[in-house]
Design a protein around this motif. Structure first.
Motif, PDB file in Angstrom:
ATOM      1  N   UNK A 200       0.366  -9.053  10.009  1.00  0.00           N
ATOM      2  CA  UNK A 200      -0.609  -7.730   9.536  1.00  0.00           C
ATOM      3  C   UNK A 200      -1.691  -8.297  10.353  1.00  0.00           C
TER       4      UNK A 200
ATOM      5  N   UNK B  62      13.661  -2.900  13.302  1.00  0.00           N
ATOM      6  CA  UNK B  62      12.982  -2.505  11.097  1.00  0.00           C
ATOM      7  C   UNK B  62      14.430  -3.930  10.966  1.00  0.00           C
TER       8      UNK B  62
ATOM      9  N   UNK C  30     -10.682 -10.703  -0.487  1.00  0.00           N
ATOM     10  CA  UNK C  30     -10.744  -9.493  -0.346  1.00  0.00           C
ATOM     11  C   UNK C  30     -12.761  -9.902   0.155  1.00  0.00           C
TER      12      UNK C  30
ATOM     13  N   UNK D  68     -11.346   0.477   6.184  1.00  0.00           N
ATOM     14  CA  UNK D  68     -10.272  -0.438   6.244  1.00  0.00           C
ATOM     15  C   UNK D  68     -10.841  -1.394   5.718  1.00  0.00           C
ATOM     16  N   UNK D  69      -9.969  -1.748   4.705  1.00  0.00           N
ATOM     17  CA  UNK D  69     -10.775  -2.830   3.881  1.00  0.00           C
ATOM     18  C   UNK D  69      -9.960  -4.092   4.945  1.00  0.00           C
TER      19      UNK D  69
ATOM     20  N   UNK E 201      -6.146  -1.025   4.148  1.00  0.00           N
ATOM     21  CA  UNK E 201      -5.261  -2.025   4.220  1.00  0.00           C
ATOM     22  C   UNK E 201      -5.625  -3.079   2.956  1.00  0.00           C
ATOM     23  N   UNK E 202      -5.366  -2.191   1.716  1.00  0.00           N
ATOM     24  CA  UNK E 202      -5.972  -2.184   0.116  1.00  0.00           C
ATOM     25  C   UNK E 202      -4.024  -2.982  -0.458  1.00  0.00           C
ATOM     26  N   UNK E 203      -3.683  -3.652  -1.571  1.00  0.00           N
ATOM     27  CA  UNK E 203      -2.872  -3.617  -2.077  1.00  0.00           C
ATOM     28  C   UNK E 203      -1.997  -2.207  -2.731  1.00  0.00           C
TER      29      UNK E 203
ATOM     30  N   UNK F 212      -5.605  -4.965   9.206  1.00  0.00           N
ATOM     31  CA  UNK F 212      -6.466  -4.955   8.701  1.00  0.00           C
ATOM     32  C   UNK F 212      -6.835  -6.650   8.099  1.00  0.00           C
TER      33      UNK F 212
ATOM     34  N   UNK G 178      -8.984  -8.261   5.612  1.00  0.00           N
ATOM     35  CA  UNK G 178      -9.029  -9.118   4.157  1.00  0.00           C
ATOM     36  C   UNK G 178      -8.566 -10.477   5.417  1.00  0.00           C
TER      37      UNK G 178
ATOM     38  N   UNK H   9       1.040  -3.827   1.463  1.00  0.00           N
ATOM     39  CA  UNK H   9      -0.336  -1.985   2.337  1.00  0.00           C
ATOM     40  C   UNK H   9      -0.483  -1.612   2.864  1.00  0.00           C
ATOM     41  N   UNK H  10      -1.281  -0.583   2.016  1.00  0.00           N
ATOM     42  CA  UNK H  10      -1.581   1.201   1.866  1.00  0.00           C
ATOM     43  C   UNK H  10      -2.300   1.029   3.448  1.00  0.00           C
ATOM     44  N   UNK H  11      -2.665   2.862   3.203  1.00  0.00           N
ATOM     45  CA  UNK H  11      -3.027   2.833   4.784  1.00  0.00           C
ATOM     46  C   UNK H  11      -4.301   2.419   5.468  1.00  0.00           C
TER      47      UNK H  11
ATOM     48  N   UNK I  74       5.312  -3.834   4.085  1.00  0.00           N
ATOM     49  CA  UNK I  74       4.174  -5.546   4.316  1.00  0.00           C
ATOM     50  C   UNK I  74       4.112  -4.979   2.800  1.00  0.00           C
TER      51      UNK I  74
END
Lengths: 965, 267
Positions: free
Chosen positions: A126, A112, A6, A27-28, B43-45, A129, A30, B39-41, B37
């Motif tokens: 994804x 889905x 991360x 917003x992280x 982008x974290x788990x 992210x 990854x 992920x939180x909003x 999937x």
């Protein structure tokens, strides 16, 4: 633990909400997000790795292996194509899913469910992210352009990441996006280009028609004209509804006349229901849509057109409307005018997939008209290259849009259901039209089932009371495999009896919030069609582990009462148990054992005790005003191989039938009281509201014609007056009255007790009990599962779970159950209709019946033998009305002969196959003979009522011979 | 038979429009704080903390100070003392006071009142009590220690970052403590525990729990849970909160060690 991959370089995304607020989200980004390809050497291979290393699907646009990348519009519009198993190895970006979900929840669910199938290899990437694929919105760039760029960025990423081993094919119908992608050196196609190479015409048919493809009509020499007024904008509608200029309501098209409809208005004191007439006023609304309407000025109010109008069968294009509309204006008294409105906008479309057939059109034509099975749905224009093959099949079609210039909505083909008139196909139609979930149980659901051989563990035994030594028996209809209840009765030392009802412990196997539970919750109920059963639970449970079969050890949820010999309940206990049923009997066997005084074993004795208590319980209930209602229920005796109906059997009611019923009622009531006491806020109960007095008008009127007074102020009064209305000369009269009474009733519904303020509204009118629920059939009803869980949690017999006390969730489930329950009933009825038609096909027969209702231009005839109610139209061969209707006395006079309600008649039954889609039973009057209207009886038998048996048996024999071939 | 004249069944059918199919998965799909999937909003788990950064000695005049960023939350903690208090009695322990305030621009809607409201007062009290326990107050009889907390930017819950920053400021001030004090929040959303809620996640009406512990002593200092939670879930949440605090403790310890290293290097 902090994830090493991360990176904390947080980007800020700013959104403005309202006028001045500035909200900052983090917003992280990854680097540990997998690309999902088996060809990749860098990413961590996890369970999510789906995409094939070598991918080939016979496509000749791209020779190498490739993955497909879809954009939002492809998913939104072409999900029908994506559902085809041909398309595999598809990358669905996260951003596409988000956008789809935002725009249409229904399509989101569908995509889905495709993603959930591992074989389809749909991979969710994804991208938002992911450090490698994240794109920041440029100044001045629209969100759409930014998202398109994000999708192109994904394609680039994959190309680099997989080192060009596998190409990425971007599918997009947006020309600008495609051009940009090609400029950037990506491979991009429209979906049509891509699937055209497969030589699968039905796949092409499933493509949603775009507006431009209809421009072709211009070339065909047809004039394009605006027919419909424009819909007003969303903001306009909102403002209009607020100010009272517009009203919101549900659009219900008329069955009889395709140019008329009703709108059921919400939240208006003045209008409940508004009438809509004419093409322009209907303005492209389709049955079940939520619409915004504007009430017309009073002088423009319309008069409902009483006669039946069918949409013309030939496609005349869009110009005919003028003439049709002018023919529609009815000259009449202004007092008959009803409050009318016009549709100004559609708030929410409730389009679903429709079953029907293709109308025959010119050979080689590309556009075809589709005739829906449901007559309230307009015809739909679709493009098909396979009209020849589809000629005699039932097909399924989806509406896409309805442009202002088109008389019919435009749609696209989805799939064929099978040959027209085929029983399998017709069954499919019944299931699809009633929204009955009948797909195979998915893997995830089957994974929740216990593994066979199933054994009882020590732990199981410790939590249950052992009733294996009790003399417990089950009584069910013959051929029943899902036995969910069993009974016992033994005498106690103090002279009282102990009776017990033991219900299959379904919740032991169906744990809350598992896939199995969610599937059952969605299905709501088991659906019984005449020749088929659509299970709520997989057959391993419904037919085996939960079924209380004779001689086998099974888990049960027991209710035990201590009852005095005069049927007073002293004490009630609830507990989980383990039982071993002595015998699984049919009603007939149980009756025989009970009646045979020669048998005096334990089973016979307990049956007799149960019977005596049940009889007293029943009497008490009737005294309180419980209703005995009738409905014409018949069962078909089916051919064992072809499942064609061979004969009709009226359901026989034995003492043992109501013996079981009585104890089930008692169990349900006891449980209802208990769970309401335990959980006053979130008990799942069932109520049957008392109908408004005006509902009974037809019944009161009908009884008056024979000189009886029916009072319906209370249930008790109604029950008493029905009991008194007996004509000794006319034994079937009372049954018919009871059938009429049934139709006056309201629908019973499940509800959550926390949402009803007044305990009085819990009442079950039909059973005359203040509180009621369903506890006794958890194998085939989900409501019972809910009740089992509540009761188990309340008596500490089972673990609790978070949603148990969530009344909002409970009410939502109840709404779904009510809907499913109702649809299941309709489907069952439709199935009986279908079989009745099959039964009468190729056979003309005479049958005696009764006049059940007198209408303006028809008589309703009830044929008790088949439980069949049909309409006898009073018109001669030219379609002119022959009868003279007297509304006051409910009689019809034809050629000086007056027909009253409940008069016996004899009719000739045949199947009218003129309309290939809607075959219907047709009857002609035989007796009383009216010149110029009645038909002569079939020559073979000079019919008297006694001889009818012969006329029945002959054709049945014929059928038998046919089926054995 | 559904013939055109069959009006008897009409009133029932019409009612069907009131009952629309509410698919039971609706309410699962409805809230989307954790994607399918996982992920939180942002982008974290579910088990990942927000970005965490501290710097010490930002206010040289103070005895100890710490500026901390935790996600979007930015705050300043300063310690003054111990000094000789206005001792009214012969107390044997140090008195700890806390002054909590916010900037008017720290939340998206400007605040008019930045201190002294109910919320601030309660927070002040809570922090005072926590550190009364954590500080070895017997070391400083007849003295007073003041904590000043200033929120520069808020991201949901203020209490936990305040506790963490105060701990670090105390360490910076060299005041003896029994242990680190770590605090973090846990929410239960879509049948999962998610740790370290940001403002967006906190606004959901779902069970939340705030746990403050001394990680090396395995002591719970404070625990608040203001929603109704089922006891099975409660234990699960408590475990998740403890794990979150341990993660946080590692980060805080690392920050202290790094600070120490730089100081020693300078010396």
């Amino acid at each position: 633990m902090i994830d090493d991959t991360r990176r904390l370089n947080s980007f800020l995304r700013k959104t403005r909400r309202g006028h001045v607020l500035k909200i900052t989200h983090e917003l992280y980004l990854r680097t540990d997000i997998t690309c999902g390809s088996n060809a990749c050497q860098q990413c961590i291979i996890g369970q999510t790795t789906l995409l094939d290393k070598h991918m080939k699907n016979g496509n000749n646009l791209i020779s190498t292996g490739h993955y497909l990348l879809v954009d939002t519009n492809i998913v939104l519009q072409q999900v029908d194509v994506l559902e085809d198993p041909l398309l595999t190895n598809v990358i669905v970006p996260q951003i596409v899913l988000d956008e789809v979900r935002h725009k249409s929840l229904a399509i989101y669910k569908r995509i889905r469910s495709i993603i959930a199938i591992p074989e389809r290899k749909f991979f969710v990437f994804i991208n938002e992210f992911n450090k490698n694929t994240f794109v920041l919105r440029k100044p001045g760039e629209s969100p759409n352009d930014r998202n398109d760029r994000a999708i192109r960025k994904i394609a680039q990423f994959y190309n680099e990441h997989l080192k060009q081993q596998i190409s990425i094919v971007l599918l997009t119908d947006d020309i600008a996006n495609r051009d940009l992608a090609r400029q950037e050196g990506l491979i991009a196609f429209s979906l049509k280009e891509y699937i055209s190479t497969f030589n699968r015409p039905e796949l092409l048919d499933r493509l949603v028609l775009k507006e431009e493809s209809f421009d072709l009509e211009k070339d065909l020499g047809k004039r394009k004209e605006i027919i419909f007024p424009e819909h007003v904008s969303v903001s306009e509608v909102q403002r209009g509804i607020k100010s009272g200029k517009y009203l919101q309501g549900t659009f219900q098209a008329s069955r009889e006349n395709y140019l008329e409809a009703n709108v059921f208005v919400q939240d208006s004191e003045k209008y409940n229901q508004l009438f809509v007439q004419g093409y322009r006023n209907l303005n492209r609304a389709v049955h079940d849509d939520i619409v915004a309407v504007e009430v017309l000025p009073e002088q423009e109010w319309a008069i409902p057109f009483s006669l039946v109008i069918d949409d013309k069968d030939d496609d005349q294009g869009d110009l005919v409307i003028e003439q049709e509309e002018t023919g529609l204006v009815v000259q009449g008294v202004s007092s008959k005018r009803t409050s009318s409105c016009r549709i100004v906008a559609i708030i929410k479309r409730n389009w679903r997939q429709y079953c029907g057939i293709l109308q025959e059109s010119l050979p080689g034509a590309r556009f075809h008209l589709f005739l829906p099975h449901e007559r309230r749905i307009p015809k739909i224009r679709i493009e098909s290259r396979q009209a020849e093959e589809l000629k005699n099949s039932r097909v399924m079609v989806q509406i896409d849009h309805w442009p202002r210039s088109s008389r019919y909505p435009h749609g696209h083909f989805i799939k064929t259901l099978g040959k027209l008139g085929d029983k399998e196909t017709e069954n499919e139609v019944i299931l699809a039209e009633h929204d009955i979930l009948h797909h195979e149980f998915p893997e995830a659901v089957l994974d929740c089932l216990p593994k066979l051989p199933w054994t009882i563990t020590e732990e199981d035994l410790a939590n249950r009371i052992d009733l294996r030594d009790f003399c417990i028996v089950s009584i069910d209809p013959p051929g029943c495999t899902d036995i969910d209840d069993a009974l016992h009765c033994r005498s106690l030392e103090n002279g009282n009896f102990e009776c017990g009802v033991h219900i299959a412990d379904v919740t032991h196997f169906v744990r809350p919030n598992t896939a199995l539970d969610l599937e059952a919750r969605e299905r709501g109920t088991t659906v019984y069609l005449t020749d088929r059963r659509i299970d709520m639970l997989p057959v391993l449970l419904s037919g085996n582990l939960c079924s209380l079969r004779g001689g086998e050890e099974r888990f049960a949820f027991s209710v035990r009462w201590e009852i005095t010999p005069d049927a007073k309940i002293v004490n009630t206990i609830f507990h989980k148990s383990i039982i071993k049923s002595r015998s699984a009997m049919t009603y007939e066997q149980a009756q025989a054992i009970k009646d045979d005084s020669g048998i005096n074993d334990e089973i016979a004795r307990s049956l007799r005790r149960l019977h005596s208590i049940a009889a007293q319980l029943r009497q008490k209930r009737l005294d309180k005003g419980a209703l005995v209602l009738e409905s014409s229920e018949v069962r078909f005796q089916l051919d064992t191989e072809t499942h064609d109906p061979l004969n009709v059997i009226n359901k026989e009611l034995r003492e043992t039938n109501w013996l079981v019923e009585e104890f089930m009622l008692l169990a349900n009531i006891s449980v209802a009281e208990k769970i309401y006491e335990l959980f006053p806020d979130c008990a799942c109960l069932r109520k049957h509201p008392a109908p408004p007095i005006s509902n009974f008008d037809p019944l009161v009127k009908a009884a008056e014609t024979k000189g009886f007074q029916v009072k319906a102020n209370t249930g008790k009064e109604l029950a008493d007056s029905l009991d008194q209305a007996i004509l000794s000369a006319h034994p079937y009269f009372n049954t018919m009255l009871r059938m009429l009474a049934t139709r006056c009733m309201m629908q019973a519904v499940y509800f959550c007790s926390g949402f009803e303020s007044d305990i009085k509204s819990f009442e079950h009118y039909g059973l005359a009990t203040p509180i009621y629920t369903h506890f006794t059939s958890p194998i085939r009803r989900y409501a019972d599962v809910l009740v089992h869980r509540l009761l188990a949690a309340g008596i500490n017999a089972d673990a609790t779970f978070p949603d148990l006390l969530n009344k909002r969730v409970l009410q939502q489930i109840c709404n779904n159950l009510n809907y499913r329950h109702r649809m299941a009933q309709y489907a069952a009825r439709a199935s009986v209709d279908l079989h009745t038609q099959l039964f009468f096909k190729n056979m003309n027969t005479n049958e005696d019946g009764y006049v059940f209702a007198v209408r303006k231009n028809a008589l309703q005839i009830l044929l008790p033998r088949y439980g069949l109610e049909t309409t006898l139209f009073l018109r001669d061969k030219d379609g002119k009305s022959v009868g003279e209707f007297h509304e006051e006395e409910s009689t019809q006079t034809i050629n000086n002969l007056t027909i009253h309600m409940f008069d016996p008649v004899t009719v000739q039954i045949s199947v009218d196959s003129n309309n290939i889609q809607r075959q219907r039973i047709q009857i002609h009057l035989v007796k009383p003979f009216i010149d110029g209207f009645s038909v002569a009886p079939i020559v073979k038998n000079k019919t008297t009522i006694d001889e009818i048996d012969n006329t029945i048996t002959t054709p049945v024999k014929r059928l038998k011979v046919k089926s054995s071939k | 038979m559904s013939t055109p004249m069959d009006t008897s069944s009409l009133p029932i059918k019409n009612k069907s429009n009131q009952l629309t199919s509410t698919l039971t998965t609706d309410y699962i799909v409805g809230s989307d704080l954790i994607s399918i999937e996982g992920y939180r909003q942002d982008g974290r788990k579910p088990n990942e903390l927000r970005h965490f950064r501290v710097s010490f000695n930002v206010v040289p005049d103070a005895d100890g100070s710490c500026y901390m960023e935790h996600g979007n939350c930015k705050l300043l903690a300063t310690i003054y003392g111990p000094y000789e208090g206005e001792s009214r009695s012969n107390q044997e322990q140090a008195i700890i006071t806390c002054d909590f305030s916010m900037t008017s621009y720290c939340v998206s809607e400007r605040r008019l009142r930045t201190f002294g409201d109910m919320k601030s007062q309660r927070l002040q009290m809570a922090i005072q009590r926590v550190f009364q326990q954590a500080i070895i107050t017997e070391t400083y009889p007849k003295s007073q220690i003041d904590i000043y907390l200033k929120i520069l930017q808020s991201d949901g819950n203020d209490y936990s970052p305040c506790v963490n920053a105060t701990t670090l400021a105390f360490i910076n001030a060299g005041i003896p403590m029994k242990d680190f004090v770590c605090s973090s929040t846990v929410g239960y959303i879509q049948n999962k525990c998610i740790i370290d809620l940001n403002q967006q996640e906190e606004q959901q009406k779902s069970p939340q729990l705030t746990l403050t512990i001394m990680p090396q002593r395995d002591d719970i200092v404070a625990l608040t849970c203001e929603s109704r939670v089922h006891h099975d879930i409660y234990n699960e949440m408590l475990d998740a909160a403890t794990r979150a605090n341990l993660q946080l403790f590692d980060l805080m310890k690392q920050a202290v060690i790094n600070q120490l290293k730089t100081v020693l290097h300078v010396l």
